[in-house]
Design a protein around this motif. Structure first.
Motif, short mmCIF file in Angstrom:
data_model
loop_
_atom_site.label_atom_id
_atom_site.label_comp_id
_atom_site.label_asym_id
_atom_site.label_seq_id
_atom_site.Cartn_x
_atom_site.Cartn_y
_atom_site.Cartn_z
N ILE A 103 -52.49 35.22 72.19
CA ILE A 103 -51.30 34.59 71.60
C ILE A 103 -51.70 33.38 70.76
CG2 ILE A 103 -49.25 33.23 72.17
CD1 ILE A 103 -48.91 35.14 74.61
N PHE A 104 -52.51 32.51 71.32
CA PHE A 104 -52.92 31.32 70.59
C PHE A 104 -53.78 31.67 69.37
CE2 PHE A 104 -52.54 28.61 74.68
CZ PHE A 104 -51.20 28.38 74.40
N ALA A 105 -54.62 32.70 69.50
CA ALA A 105 -55.44 33.13 68.36
C ALA A 105 -54.56 33.66 67.24
CB ALA A 105 -56.44 34.19 68.80
N GLU A 106 -53.51 34.41 67.58
CA GLU A 106 -52.59 34.96 66.57
C GLU A 106 -51.84 33.85 65.85
OE1 GLU A 106 -50.44 38.01 64.48
OE2 GLU A 106 -52.24 38.09 65.73
N ILE A 107 -51.32 32.88 66.59
CA ILE A 107 -50.55 31.79 65.98
C ILE A 107 -51.45 30.93 65.10
CG2 ILE A 107 -49.10 29.78 66.46
CD1 ILE A 107 -48.43 31.11 69.16
N SER A 108 -52.67 30.70 65.53
CA SER A 108 -53.59 29.83 64.78
C SER A 108 -53.94 30.39 63.41
CB SER A 108 -54.88 29.60 65.60
OG SER A 108 -54.60 28.90 66.79
N GLN A 109 -53.78 31.71 63.23
CA GLN A 109 -54.03 32.30 61.92
C GLN A 109 -52.96 31.90 60.91
OE1 GLN A 109 -55.10 36.52 61.81
NE2 GLN A 109 -55.51 36.47 64.00
N ASP A 110 -51.80 31.46 61.41
CA ASP A 110 -50.67 31.17 60.53
C ASP A 110 -50.37 29.68 60.42
OD1 ASP A 110 -48.72 32.18 58.82
OD2 ASP A 110 -47.17 32.13 60.36
N GLY A 111 -51.01 28.86 61.21
CA GLY A 111 -50.74 27.42 61.15
C GLY A 111 -51.46 26.68 62.27
N GLU A 112 -51.12 25.41 62.40
CA GLU A 112 -51.73 24.55 63.42
C GLU A 112 -50.79 24.41 64.61
OE1 GLU A 112 -53.44 19.96 63.91
OE2 GLU A 112 -52.56 20.65 62.02
N ILE A 113 -51.34 24.52 65.80
CA ILE A 113 -50.53 24.38 67.01
C ILE A 113 -50.59 22.93 67.48
CG2 ILE A 113 -50.15 25.16 69.37
CD1 ILE A 113 -51.55 27.75 68.69
N LEU A 114 -49.45 22.26 67.47
CA LEU A 114 -49.38 20.86 67.93
C LEU A 114 -48.93 20.76 69.38
CD1 LEU A 114 -47.75 19.06 64.85
CD2 LEU A 114 -50.16 19.53 65.31
N VAL A 115 -48.08 21.67 69.81
CA VAL A 115 -47.51 21.62 71.16
C VAL A 115 -47.70 22.97 71.84
CG1 VAL A 115 -45.41 21.29 72.53
CG2 VAL A 115 -45.80 19.89 70.49
N LYS A 116 -48.22 22.96 73.07
CA LYS A 116 -48.38 24.18 73.87
C LYS A 116 -47.75 23.94 75.24
CE LYS A 116 -52.95 25.19 71.85
NZ LYS A 116 -54.39 25.38 72.18
N ARG A 117 -46.75 24.75 75.58
CA ARG A 117 -46.07 24.58 76.86
C ARG A 117 -45.83 25.93 77.53
NH1 ARG A 117 -41.21 20.14 75.77
NH2 ARG A 117 -42.52 18.46 74.93
#
Length: 376
Positions: A79-93
């Motif tokens: 999940i985190f790898a997929e999202i990181s392809q599209d932008g920067e993750i600032l908050v993870k909960r």
């Protein structure tokens, strides 16, 4: 799309000074309208223009909310790898009732990934859902940096939240299983099925042995494989070095090529010339791209099997590795006018390998493309 002239000041004589040009194309339906107002300094009337900011132009800053009661921890890294392809993750909960036994596997996983956990007792059937909904709205009101929200759940109760977030200009990414209800999928700007995510095999760091620096470093070959598999690439499989570096640091913020006795990422990748090819351009300084040689070769390799079932628009192929799902569009044109029935021998390319330990058939089945009937 026509050119939009903006950036000028209209004087009392009607002239516009200091113009610049903004060219837009492919405006997305969910594009935000931003008003640009130009101040005046001497007897100039301000001129306001409306410019559409598209999703492609928007630098996404994500807040990720995961329904731990609804999603398996085996997907977390993917999940985190997929999202990181599209932008920067600032908050993870991650939300859930951590006092229950079904959250036990999550407790192990959160020790490996930097993510905040939130406790929500099961005072009602939608207790976790309500907590995520309230926190997502509150975070959007408090933070100007967050412009994209990712909700990870198969539960359709979040569709109203997705619509509300889009009303205030946020990009909404939904991630859930293929059996998610259409109303939840369609409420998002984009929806990704968990079954389509790559199975991320993360290189392990030895967190318990810190006697030497080398003992805590992830194995460099696996590190590059991870980055290549989880970076944005073009249609030919080329990944820019910029995206390659971002993918590595999204997982290992302390990554430094000098830890591996290389001055730069370029030198590090060049050391794996048998596995990764590099190309550049004539810019100064030059831009670099990388592509996995072994991955290209494996994708071009064909597998064979027999048709297990075919229902007119989709079917399944069976071989020694398991079952592979395919659709009518995956059949090569030269084979579409031929009779495809149970037991027909076919040749195909593997789009996704079967996963025998998957939770349901959609996860267990592989996927096939370039299906061709083998003439006997």
């Amino acid at each position: 799309m026509k050119e939009t002239k903006w950036g000028g000041l209209r004087s009392s004589s009607g002239d516009i000074a200091g113009r610049s040009t903004l060219t837009s194309s492919g405006i997305a339906p969910q594009a935000d309208l931003v008003s640009i107002s130009l101040a005046t300094q001497c007897r100039c009337e301000p001129v306001t223009y409306k410019v559409r900011i598209t999703e492609k132009q928007m630098d996404k800053k994500f807040a990720v909310f995961i329904d731990g009661d609804n999603i398996s921890p085996q997907y977390l890294d993917s999940i985190f790898a997929e999202i990181s392809q599209d932008g920067e993750i600032l908050v993870k909960r991650i939300y859930g009732d951590w006092t229950t036994t079904n959250m036990g596997s999550w407790k192990v996983k959160v020790f490996e990934s930097p993510v905040r956990i939130f406790q929500q007792f099961r005072f009602g059937p939608n207790a976790t859902d309500n907590s995520i909904i309230m926190d997502a709205i509150e975070l959007c009101n408090q933070s100007n940096d967050i412009n994209a929200i990712c909700i990870v759940s198969t539960d359709a109760d979040y569709y109203s939240l997705a619509l509300r977030l889009r009303e205030i200009g946020k990009f909404v990414l939904g991630i859930g299983k293929e059996n998610s209800k259409p109303i939840w999928q369609n409420a998002c700007n984009q929806f990704v099925f968990l079954e389509n995510l790559n199975r991320v095999s993360l290189p392990q760091q030895n967190a318990h042995s810190l006697a030497t620096l080398e003992s805590s470093l992830p194995e460099v070959g696996k590190l590059l494989d991870f980055a290549m598999d989880n970076s944005r690439s073009d249609n030919n499989g080329w990944v820019s070095f910029s995206d390659l570096g971002k993918s590595i640091r999204s997982r290992y913020p302390g990554f430094d090529p000098r830890s591996y006795n290389h001055k730069s990422l370029l030198q590090l990748v060049e050391a794996f010339s048998e596995d990764i090819e590099i190309r550049t351009d004539e810019s100064q300084p030059p831009n670099y791209w990388a592509r996995g040689i072994k991955k290209i070769e494996s994708e071009e390799a064909d597998s064979t099997g027999i048709v297990k079932r075919f229902m007119g628009v989709f079917g399944f192929i069976e071989n020694e590795k398991g079952n592979y799902f395919f659709t009518l569009s995956n059949i090569l044109p030269q084979s579409r006018d031929k009779k495809l029935r149970k037991g027909t021998k076919v040749r195909f390319s593997v789009f996704k390998e079967p996963n025998p330990i998957g939770e349901d058939n959609a996860e267990k089945n592989g996927k096939a493309s370039n299906v061709e009937i083998i003439e006997e």
